[in-house]
Write a protein that holds these residues in place. Structure first.
Motif, PDB file in Angstrom:
ATOM      1  N   GLN A  55       0.817  -1.200   0.000  1.00 55.17           N
ATOM      2  CA  GLN A  55       0.000   0.000   0.000  1.00 55.17           C
ATOM      3  C   GLN A  55       0.859   1.261   0.000  1.00 55.17           C
ATOM      4  O   GLN A  55       0.544   2.244  -0.686  1.00 55.17           O
ATOM      5  CB  GLN A  55      -0.924   0.015   1.224  1.00 55.17           C
ATOM      6  CG  GLN A  55      -1.906   1.182   1.230  1.00 55.17           C
ATOM      7  CD  GLN A  55      -2.822   1.145   2.441  1.00 55.17           C
ATOM      8  OE1 GLN A  55      -2.401   1.413   3.552  1.00 55.17           O
ATOM      9  NE2 GLN A  55      -4.089   0.823   2.215  1.00 55.17           N
ATOM     10  N   VAL A  59       0.460   4.219  -2.795  1.00 53.85           N
ATOM     11  CA  VAL A  59       0.073   5.577  -2.413  1.00 53.85           C
ATOM     12  C   VAL A  59       1.202   6.563  -2.692  1.00 53.85           C
ATOM     13  O   VAL A  59       0.972   7.662  -3.208  1.00 53.85           O
ATOM     14  CB  VAL A  59      -0.327   5.616  -0.918  1.00 53.85           C
ATOM     15  CG1 VAL A  59      -0.550   7.061  -0.464  1.00 53.85           C
ATOM     16  CG2 VAL A  59      -1.584   4.787  -0.681  1.00 53.85           C
ATOM     17  N   GLU A  63      -0.642   8.690  -5.396  1.00 60.00           N
ATOM     18  CA  GLU A  63      -1.573   9.579  -4.707  1.00 60.00           C
ATOM     19  C   GLU A  63      -0.894  10.738  -3.983  1.00 60.00           C
ATOM     20  O   GLU A  63      -1.199  11.900  -4.214  1.00 60.00           O
ATOM     21  CB  GLU A  63      -2.424   8.781  -3.703  1.00 60.00           C
ATOM     22  CG  GLU A  63      -3.344   7.756  -4.372  1.00 60.00           C
ATOM     23  CD  GLU A  63      -4.289   7.109  -3.382  1.00 60.00           C
ATOM     24  OE1 GLU A  63      -4.713   7.800  -2.425  1.00 60.00           O
ATOM     25  OE2 GLU A  63      -4.600   5.919  -3.543  1.00 60.00           O
ATOM     26  N   ARG A  64       0.041  10.458  -3.127  1.00 63.15           N
ATOM     27  CA  ARG A  64       0.724  11.507  -2.376  1.00 63.15           C
ATOM     28  C   ARG A  64       2.032  10.971  -1.830  1.00 63.15           C
ATOM     29  O   ARG A  64       2.180   9.769  -1.619  1.00 63.15           O
ATOM     30  CB  ARG A  64      -0.142  12.008  -1.204  1.00 63.15           C
ATOM     31  CG  ARG A  64      -0.364  10.965  -0.123  1.00 63.15           C
ATOM     32  CD  ARG A  64      -1.290  11.456   0.971  1.00 63.15           C
ATOM     33  NE  ARG A  64      -0.761  12.584   1.692  1.00 63.15           N
ATOM     34  CZ  ARG A  64       0.081  12.497   2.718  1.00 63.15           C
ATOM     35  NH1 ARG A  64       0.515  11.301   3.118  1.00 63.15           N
ATOM     36  NH2 ARG A  64       0.486  13.565   3.341  1.00 63.15           N
ATOM     37  N   SER A 175      -6.875   9.366   7.613  1.00 63.34           N
ATOM     38  CA  SER A 175      -7.386  10.301   6.613  1.00 63.34           C
ATOM     39  C   SER A 175      -6.259  11.088   5.962  1.00 63.34           C
ATOM     40  O   SER A 175      -6.263  11.318   4.749  1.00 63.34           O
ATOM     41  CB  SER A 175      -8.388  11.265   7.257  1.00 63.34           C
ATOM     42  OG  SER A 175      -9.499  10.563   7.780  1.00 63.34           O
ATOM     43  N   ARG A 176      -5.274  11.506   6.761  1.00 61.17           N
ATOM     44  CA  ARG A 176      -4.180  12.322   6.232  1.00 61.17           C
ATOM     45  C   ARG A 176      -3.310  11.535   5.249  1.00 61.17           C
ATOM     46  O   ARG A 176      -2.963  12.015   4.174  1.00 61.17           O
ATOM     47  CB  ARG A 176      -3.311  12.853   7.374  1.00 61.17           C
ATOM     48  CG  ARG A 176      -2.169  13.745   6.912  1.00 61.17           C
ATOM     49  CD  ARG A 176      -1.123  13.885   8.010  1.00 61.17           C
ATOM     50  NE  ARG A 176      -1.671  14.471   9.217  1.00 61.17           N
ATOM     51  CZ  ARG A 176      -1.797  15.781   9.417  1.00 61.17           C
ATOM     52  NH1 ARG A 176      -1.411  16.631   8.481  1.00 61.17           N
ATOM     53  NH2 ARG A 176      -2.296  16.236  10.552  1.00 61.17           N
ATOM     54  N   THR A 177      -2.936  10.316   5.623  1.00 60.27           N
ATOM     55  CA  THR A 177      -1.988   9.554   4.805  1.00 60.27           C
ATOM     56  C   THR A 177      -2.642   8.796   3.664  1.00 60.27           C
ATOM     57  O   THR A 177      -1.978   8.445   2.685  1.00 60.27           O
ATOM     58  CB  THR A 177      -1.229   8.543   5.670  1.00 60.27           C
ATOM     59  OG1 THR A 177      -2.159   7.599   6.227  1.00 60.27           O
ATOM     60  CG2 THR A 177      -0.478   9.243   6.802  1.00 60.27           C
ATOM     61  N   ARG A 178      -3.948   8.517   3.788  1.00 62.38           N
ATOM     62  CA  ARG A 178      -4.667   7.688   2.822  1.00 62.38           C
ATOM     63  C   ARG A 178      -4.072   6.278   2.734  1.00 62.38           C
ATOM     64  O   ARG A 178      -4.220   5.591   1.732  1.00 62.38           O
ATOM     65  CB  ARG A 178      -4.655   8.335   1.420  1.00 62.38           C
ATOM     66  CG  ARG A 178      -5.224   9.743   1.373  1.00 62.38           C
ATOM     67  CD  ARG A 178      -5.087  10.330  -0.009  1.00 62.38           C
ATOM     68  NE  ARG A 178      -5.368  11.761  -0.006  1.00 62.38           N
ATOM     69  CZ  ARG A 178      -5.180  12.567  -1.050  1.00 62.38           C
ATOM     70  NH1 ARG A 178      -4.714  12.065  -2.188  1.00 62.38           N
ATOM     71  NH2 ARG A 178      -5.451  13.850  -0.956  1.00 62.38           N
ATOM     72  N   ARG A 237     -11.073   5.659   8.700  1.00 63.16           N
ATOM     73  CA  ARG A 237     -10.829   6.601   7.608  1.00 63.16           C
ATOM     74  C   ARG A 237     -12.147   7.144   7.068  1.00 63.16           C
ATOM     75  O   ARG A 237     -12.199   8.214   6.479  1.00 63.16           O
ATOM     76  CB  ARG A 237     -10.038   5.924   6.487  1.00 63.16           C
ATOM     77  CG  ARG A 237      -9.645   6.878   5.366  1.00 63.16           C
ATOM     78  CD  ARG A 237      -8.902   6.193   4.244  1.00 63.16           C
ATOM     79  NE  ARG A 237      -8.680   7.099   3.147  1.00 63.16           N
ATOM     80  CZ  ARG A 237      -8.205   6.758   1.957  1.00 63.16           C
ATOM     81  NH1 ARG A 237      -7.900   5.487   1.723  1.00 63.16           N
ATOM     82  NH2 ARG A 237      -8.047   7.647   0.998  1.00 63.16           N
TER      83      ARG A 237
END
Length: 300
Positions: A55, A59, A63-64, A175-178, A237
């Motif tokens: 994961q 991510v 994503e980020r 929520s911040r890290t996804r 999340r």
């Protein structure tokens, strides 16, 4: 993921935790609370590690990118988790399973209180009566008049402040890290390393104690830590912390069911009504926000 699916994951986590209280009391093999906590969280971290690495790569690439603030936040979550789990485990070893399960539920009303006072987070009005009713229902389910405070109860009570803080931190970091699996593994590893380092110095565990407690470490590590705590992080999340705390409080109900199924324990009508209060509180916090009465009126 829809919120209803997230809440199902939280319910499964509560079910696993509810079945683990007995193992945490009789399956330590003589290990101290800190050492047992460290060992079980390292086992849980190892079980989830392959999925978390996958994961993280996904991510981080698509994503980020993870920054230092993310890692420090996850480490802080692990420290809070270690403190909560160690205090609770020490209390469990010096009180009854009934008392420990009942007193741990104190974290439920603490979550919205901390969220409001510290983070200035408002919650739906249904959360306040539902939180109080969950605690009252847990008291009734635990036997009400038979619950008498023992020496270990103060340690369990102290752990609830950190459990409430942990629920809030998990929601923020997921929520911040996804990347909820990454959050789960980092907190597990931090908790495990701290437990074995501090436990090795303070409790001086022996090889024989690890040998006698290996089944308890593996059971709680794989199921209670690896599966349940990971489900909590994933579910939070998509679910507010205060609502999650109320759903997770159903672990007391599942503990009672497990006792009846596997230990032959029986509940009185009064105790069953306590379980009903908890379940009603969970339904209220889930359904009231969706009803016309629970929705804010538009400004005229």
């Amino acid at each position: 993921m829809k919120r209803v699916h997230a809440n199902i994951l939280l319910t499964v986590a509560a079910m696993i935790w509810g079945s683990a209280f007995v193992v945490q009391q009789i399956g330590t093999g003589g290990l101290g609370a800190i050492t047992f906590t460290g060992a079980r969280f390292l086992v849980g971290g190892g079980a989830v590690m392959p999925f978390a690495v996958r994961q993280y790569v996904r991510v981080h690439r698509s994503e980020r990118q993870f920054v230092a603030r993310d890692w420090w936040g996850m480490v802080a979550t692990g420290v809070v988790l270690f403190t909560a789990a160690s205090l609770q485990q020490h209390g469990i070893l010096h009180t009854t399973v009934t008392n420990s399960g009942f007193l741990t539920a104190l974290y439920v009303p603490l979550v919205p209180v901390i969220g409001l006072l510290v983070l200035r987070r408002k919650v739906h009005f249904s959360v306040w009566p539902a939180s109080i009713c969950c605690f009252v229902g847990t008291y009734i389910l635990s036997g009400a008049h038979t619950v008498a405070l023992a020496a270990g109860d103060l340690w369990v009570i102290a752990s609830t402040v950190f459990w409430a803080s942990h629920v809030i931190l998990v929601g923020i970091m997921a929520s911040r890290t996804r990347a909820p699996l990454v959050v789960a593994v980092v907190q597990f590893v931090v908790c495990g390393v701290l437990g074995l380092l501090l436990g090795g110095g303070m409790e001086q565990p022996t090889i024989d104690q690890f040998y006698l407690g290996w089944w308890g470490i593996c059971y709680v590590g794989i199921f209670s830590v690896g599966m349940a705590f990971t489900l909590q992080v994933v579910g939070q999340r998509f679910t507010p912390a205060a609502d999650a705390a109320i759903i997770l409080s159903s672990e007391t109900v599942f503990a009672a069911i497990s006792g009846a199924l596997f230990l032959g324990e029986r509940l009185s009508v009064l105790q069953l009504s306590g379980g009903g209060v908890i379940l009603a509180s969970i339904l209220a916090v889930e359904l009231l926000p969706l009803s016309p009465l629970g929705k804010p009126k538009p400004l005229e």
